[in-house]
Design a protein around this motif. Structure first.
Motif, PDB file in Angstrom:
ATOM      1  N   CYS A 136       0.834  -1.204   0.000  1.00 24.02           N
ATOM      2  CA  CYS A 136       0.000   0.000   0.000  1.00 24.02           C
ATOM      3  C   CYS A 136       0.868   1.253   0.000  1.00 24.02           C
ATOM      4  CB  CYS A 136      -0.921  -0.003   1.218  1.00 24.02           C
ATOM      5  SG  CYS A 136      -2.183  -1.299   1.191  1.00 24.02           S
ATOM      6  N   LEU A 137       2.025   1.167   0.668  1.00 20.46           N
ATOM      7  CA  LEU A 137       2.933   2.311   0.778  1.00 20.46           C
ATOM      8  C   LEU A 137       4.325   1.877   0.352  1.00 20.46           C
ATOM      9  CD1 LEU A 137       3.265   5.273   1.844  1.00 20.46           C
ATOM     10  CD2 LEU A 137       3.991   4.260   4.013  1.00 20.46           C
ATOM     11  N   SER A 138       4.912   2.607  -0.564  1.00 22.36           N
ATOM     12  CA  SER A 138       6.253   2.250  -1.023  1.00 22.36           C
ATOM     13  C   SER A 138       7.346   2.817  -0.112  1.00 22.36           C
ATOM     14  CB  SER A 138       6.481   2.742  -2.455  1.00 22.36           C
ATOM     15  OG  SER A 138       6.335   4.152  -2.533  1.00 22.36           O
ATOM     16  N   GLY A 139       6.985   3.759   0.737  1.00 21.86           N
ATOM     17  CA  GLY A 139       7.967   4.353   1.638  1.00 21.86           C
ATOM     18  C   GLY A 139       7.781   3.874   3.065  1.00 21.86           C
ATOM     19  N   ARG A 140       7.975   4.797   4.007  1.00 22.19           N
ATOM     20  CA  ARG A 140       7.851   4.472   5.427  1.00 22.19           C
ATOM     21  C   ARG A 140       6.929   5.493   6.078  1.00 22.19           C
ATOM     22  NH1 ARG A 140      13.826   4.665   4.490  1.00 22.19           N
ATOM     23  NH2 ARG A 140      14.302   2.573   3.692  1.00 22.19           N
ATOM     24  N   ARG A 141       6.029   4.989   6.864  1.00 23.40           N
ATOM     25  CA  ARG A 141       4.973   5.821   7.468  1.00 23.40           C
ATOM     26  C   ARG A 141       5.522   7.067   8.147  1.00 23.40           C
ATOM     27  NH1 ARG A 141       0.580   3.182  11.588  1.00 23.40           N
ATOM     28  NH2 ARG A 141      -0.270   5.066  12.513  1.00 23.40           N
ATOM     29  N   TYR A 142       6.556   6.885   8.954  1.00 25.01           N
ATOM     30  CA  TYR A 142       7.075   7.982   9.764  1.00 25.01           C
ATOM     31  C   TYR A 142       7.920   8.951   8.944  1.00 25.01           C
ATOM     32  CZ  TYR A 142      10.567   4.278   9.811  1.00 25.01           C
ATOM     33  OH  TYR A 142      11.418   3.266   9.438  1.00 25.01           O
ATOM     34  N   GLU A 143       8.223   8.603   7.694  1.00 25.01           N
ATOM     35  CA  GLU A 143       8.940   9.514   6.805  1.00 25.01           C
ATOM     36  C   GLU A 143       8.012  10.169   5.780  1.00 25.01           C
ATOM     37  OE1 GLU A 143      13.216   7.088   6.884  1.00 25.01           O
ATOM     38  OE2 GLU A 143      11.968   7.076   5.067  1.00 25.01           O
ATOM     39  N   ASN A 144       6.980   9.430   5.343  1.00 27.45           N
ATOM     40  CA  ASN A 144       6.105   9.924   4.272  1.00 27.45           C
ATOM     41  C   ASN A 144       5.065  10.928   4.738  1.00 27.45           C
ATOM     42  OD1 ASN A 144       7.409   7.659   3.045  1.00 27.45           O
ATOM     43  ND2 ASN A 144       5.790   7.605   1.522  1.00 27.45           N
ATOM     44  N   PHE A 145       4.625  10.822   6.002  1.00 27.49           N
ATOM     45  CA  PHE A 145       3.481  11.612   6.463  1.00 27.49           C
ATOM     46  C   PHE A 145       3.847  12.480   7.655  1.00 27.49           C
ATOM     47  CE2 PHE A 145       1.874   7.483   4.854  1.00 27.49           C
ATOM     48  CZ  PHE A 145       1.300   7.952   3.685  1.00 27.49           C
ATOM     49  N   ASP A 146       3.331  13.706   7.639  1.00 29.40           N
ATOM     50  CA  ASP A 146       3.627  14.663   8.709  1.00 29.40           C
ATOM     51  C   ASP A 146       2.448  14.862   9.653  1.00 29.40           C
ATOM     52  OD1 ASP A 146       6.258  15.312   7.824  1.00 29.40           O
ATOM     53  OD2 ASP A 146       5.377  16.555   6.243  1.00 29.40           O
ATOM     54  N   THR A 147       1.248  14.382   9.258  1.00 23.24           N
ATOM     55  CA  THR A 147       0.062  14.580  10.090  1.00 23.24           C
ATOM     56  C   THR A 147      -0.787  13.316  10.101  1.00 23.24           C
ATOM     57  OG1 THR A 147      -1.324  15.371   8.263  1.00 23.24           O
ATOM     58  CG2 THR A 147      -0.012  17.027   9.463  1.00 23.24           C
ATOM     59  N   MET A 148      -1.625  13.184  11.111  1.00 21.52           N
ATOM     60  CA  MET A 148      -2.559  12.070  11.177  1.00 21.52           C
ATOM     61  C   MET A 148      -3.558  12.147  10.032  1.00 21.52           C
ATOM     62  SD  MET A 148      -3.508   9.273  12.627  1.00 21.52           S
ATOM     63  CE  MET A 148      -2.952   9.159  14.339  1.00 21.52           C
ATOM     64  N   GLU A 149      -3.930  13.358   9.663  1.00 23.35           N
ATOM     65  CA  GLU A 149      -4.882  13.530   8.559  1.00 23.35           C
ATOM     66  C   GLU A 149      -4.312  12.961   7.260  1.00 23.35           C
ATOM     67  OE1 GLU A 149      -5.888  16.074  11.816  1.00 23.35           O
ATOM     68  OE2 GLU A 149      -4.006  15.933  10.681  1.00 23.35           O
ATOM     69  N   ALA A 150      -3.041  13.211   7.011  1.00 20.75           N
ATOM     70  CA  ALA A 150      -2.399  12.688   5.798  1.00 20.75           C
ATOM     71  C   ALA A 150      -2.348  11.169   5.829  1.00 20.75           C
ATOM     72  CB  ALA A 150      -0.995  13.261   5.656  1.00 20.75           C
TER      73      ALA A 150
END
Length: 355
Positions: A136-150
């Motif tokens: 579902c995600l090619s990257g890493r959660r804690y690097e790709n997103f800055d907010t809970m909304e994102a």
């Protein structure tokens, strides 16, 4: 090496019990060939590292031929860019070497991308592929997103993409194996599986990824094993650093994971599951769990859980510094990638019951 357990998630068993498991199969169908995932050759595929001795892989057959010569019994490789002629060429080669073959495919981005997805599925089945690893995600959660909304937007979009893919997996009778790819913790992955509720949607169970999300890797295996079509088998080492901890793949048997126990757990739930080595030769990953950004996409986790987890990291930290790869000349890096895969393959055959 003495094994120690990471912190346990008490809600895992109850959550897993609420979801119908994939059907189990006779142990007579157990797969004992040991495959290898494309990411085990990350440098040869994606780093544009020119070398006469270790030339880049440009086509699936480049990797298949290399891995067959090394002694692997299967390969998981990307199917993009294939046509029927090439798929049949691949099929002849894997049948000649008696390999199993799994595909790697991207989910449809939206409705306009469905035709691409189905075309890749259809062509890859010509080569005999019936399991496709995806993320579902090619990257890493804690690097790709800055907010809970994102992150919530990503979660919703992931379900939409899987809902576009599932009818095509069902139509072509292929299994779509979604990797736990440093995106969803156990509860989140279970929610995805429950929402899909399809015999054609399961898991590529990665044995080490969720350490980066502060979860006990054995608890991840126990929760996801009933849904595993395929496995990324890896061992891991950890080390503290200022903002959290470092995480590295290491050769099988050299890390902190209970590899034997994980294999036993998976096979007890899904004897047909295929195992692929994922030994990524790279610099240690930074898991910045003591920074504000890391926590931007997480619901509140009790401080005691973080404290116990980090205590476990400290107790299990590597006795020697984790290896740095990028400070070496190109050919030495590429040689190390081949060596790591060969060493782990030999360990799997000698100690883990693979052929």
């Amino acid at each position: 090496m003495k094994r120690r357990e990471f912190i346990k998630n008490s809600s895992t068993a109850a959550l897993a019990a609420a979801i119908p498991a994939m059907p189990s199969f006779s142990p007579l169908l157990r797969e004992t060939r040991f495959g290898v995932a494309e990411a085990s050759y990350l440098m040869r595929w994606y780093r544009n590292m020119e070398s006469e001795k270790y030339p880049p892989f440009k086509l699936a057959l480049d990797m298949i031929e290399h891995c067959a010569a090394l002694g692997f019994g299967g390969v998981q490789v990307n199917v993009r860019g294939w046509d029927k002629k090439y798929a049949n060429k691949v099929k002849r080669r894997v049948e000649s070497d008696q390999l199993f073959l799994e595909g790697q495919i991207s989910l449809p981005k939206d409705e306009s991308d469905v035709d691409r997805f189905e075309s890749q599925i259809r062509i890859a089945t010509e080569a005999g592929i019936d399991i496709f690893r995806t993320v579902c995600l090619s990257g890493r959660r804690y690097e790709n997103f800055d907010t809970m909304e994102a992150f919530e937007e990503f979660r919703k979009n992931s379900l939409i993409r899987l809902q576009l893919a599932e009818p095509l997996a069902r139509k072509h009778k292929v299994k779509l194996a979604v990797e736990n790819h440093k995106d969803f913790r156990i509860a989140g992955m279970m929610e995805v599986l429950k929402a899909m509720d399809s015999e054609w949607i399961g898991v590529t169970l990665d044995t080490g990824n969720n350490i980066s999300l502060l979860e006990d890797p054995m608890e991840v295996v126990k929760a996801l094993a009933p849904f595993a079509f395929s496995v990324h088998l890896k061992d891991m080492a950890v080390e503290e650093y200022g903002d959290g901890f470092l995480l590295s793949e290491v050769n099988l048997g050299e890390g902190i994971l209970d590899i034997e126990g994980m294999i036993q757990e998976i096979r007890s739930k899904q004897p047909e599951a295929r195992f692929n080595l994922e030994m990524i030769t790279r610099d240690p990953l930074k898991i910045p769990c003591l920074t504000e950004k890391y926590w931007a996409t997480f619901d509140k986790i009790p401080a005691v859980e973080l404290a116990v987890f980090l205590k476990g990291i400290r107790e299990q930290k590597s006795t020697k510094p984790l290896a740095i790869v990028t400070d070496k000349p190109t050919d030495k890096q590429l040689n190390l990638e081949v060596t790591n895969n060969r060493v782990s393959l030999e360990y799997a055959k000698k100690h883990l019951g693979f052929k």
